[in-house]
Design an enzyme around this catalytic site. Structure first.
Site, PDB file in Angstrom:
ATOM      1  N   CYS A   1       0.805  -1.226   0.000  1.00 57.95           N
ATOM      2  CA  CYS A   1       0.000   0.000   0.000  1.00 57.95           C
ATOM      3  C   CYS A   1       0.834   1.271   0.000  1.00 57.95           C
ATOM      4  CB  CYS A   1      -0.933  -0.012   1.217  1.00 57.95           C
ATOM      5  SG  CYS A   1      -1.907   1.495   1.429  1.00 57.95           S
TER       6      CYS A   1
ATOM      7  N   CYS B   1      -5.780  -3.319   8.260  1.00 57.81           N
ATOM      8  CA  CYS B   1      -6.765  -2.241   8.403  1.00 57.81           C
ATOM      9  C   CYS B   1      -8.097  -2.570   7.748  1.00 57.81           C
ATOM     10  CB  CYS B   1      -6.199  -0.927   7.865  1.00 57.81           C
ATOM     11  SG  CYS B   1      -5.912  -0.907   6.069  1.00 57.81           S
TER      12      CYS B   1
END
Length: 354
Positions: free
Chosen positions: A96, A196
């Protein structure tokens, strides 16, 4: 951080957690003009956006909300899921950071004319002069128990040259004390340990819900004979011992996963160590020690201890890493990050053990 802060504008990535909130407060105290950005990257991110809005209000800064669900799905979630379905073990934060998080933070900073960006990561950046021009090195945090340089190793010069990391010299307790000084409710907020976008950390169920189940297949015993059925390779990872449901009368672990044949190969305890690994998609940083062959410290996963190894750069972004001492169960899909002292020299994704 740069000494002259007069008039300099910084865009901080704010999640509302203690680290990013303390980052904002420290930059304000240092004299920067601070605004923040929160990334709304997936449908369940609403609590993060709300926490960032609360912190921005308390610290009296403007907050920019950037919604990029599609980019996060394409750049992180789907590659993460497909890696597991191929029997590999990806790290979503490593994926990410360059492709999505820092890409969009820097995009907003450029559009709005900010001088710097900042995050609450525990790491540091050093500017050096190489061949008459400035280059930027990623370095470990001074507080090694929280060091996050492993997660940031794929960031390029375009990011590192603009990145401020105000927590680089601080312990976690000191950061919590700073948040308390600022009267922020996140000062005592526990650290998140989950992925997350998978808050319950049940990644097999998440992947199956998104892309469907994989078929069961054979476990192969150390003697090469099938010894039971697995429930789909995405439920397993190299090095795993528990939850196999195999009774051979002795401890075994997963040595390798073959997605093409849908087989999981087991090995006896004591055989889980590898002499080295091959890497692909490597990045290298402009460190003075950089050469075709280097003796460096390496980490084979984010929580692993650093180990000495010889790193040889190969064509097409590949590399070979030979450990001085065999390392336990390096897993395909994970990153191996290379260090010279406290500086990140480079790293890449594990293709296979050698």
């Amino acid at each position: 951080m740069p000494v002259n802060t007069n008039g300099k504008r910084v865009l901080v990535a704010l999640s509302g957690g203690v680290d990013s909130s303390a980052c904002v407060y420290l930059l304000q105290k240092a004299g920067y003009t601070v605004e923040a950005v929160v990334l709304d990257l997936f449908p369940a991110a609403a609590p993060t956006v709300e926490a960032a809005q609360q912190t921005a209000h308390l610290l009296n800064i403007k907050l920019h909300v950037v919604t990029e669900h599609k980019a996060f799905l394409q750049n992180v979630i789907l590659p993460f899921c497909e890696e597991y379905r191929m029997g590999r073990t990806p790290n979503p934060c490593v994926m990410c950071n360059p492709s999505t998080k820092f890409h969009f933070i820097l995009k907003v900073a450029d559009e709005l004319g900010f001088d710097y960006i900042a995050t609450g990561h525990y790491a540091s950046v050093q500017c050096i002069t190489a061949e008459g021009s400035e280059r930027y090195l990623l370095k470990k945090s001074d507080f090694l128990p929280r060091d996050q340089s492993y997660m940031l190793y794929r960031l390029g010069q375009n990011v590192l040259s603009r990145l401020l990391l105000p927590l680089q010299h601080l312990t976690k307790d000191e950061v919590r004390a700073i948040a308390s000084e600022a009267k922020l409710p996140c000062a005592s907020k526990p650290d998140s340990q989950e992925i997350c976008f998978i808050p319950d950390n049940d990644y097999p169920a998440y992947i199956e819900n998104l892309l469907g189940k994989l078929p069961a297949g054979d476990f192969i015993a150390p003697d090469g004979i099938p010894c039971g059925k697995h429930k789909g390779i995405l439920h397993y990872t190299v090095g795993q011992r528990k939850g196999l449901g195999i009774a051979l009368g002795r401890p075994v672990f997963i040595k390798s996963i073959d997605a093409e044949t849908n087989r999981i190969y087991l090995a006896d305890s004591g055989e889980e160590y590898a002499n080295g690994v091959l890497l692909h998609s490597c990045v290298v940083h402009p460190h003075p020690i950089l050469a075709d062959t280097m003796h460096l410290g390496v980490k084979i996963r984010s929580v692993a201890k650093e180990a000495p190894a010889t790193v040889t750069l190969l064509p097409n972004g590949n590399a070979r890493v030979l450990f001085d001492t065999p390392q336990r169960a390096p897993a395909p899909g994970q990153s191996v990050v290379w260090y010279h002292g406290d500086c990140v020299v480079g790293g890449g994704y594990i293709t296979e053990q050698i």
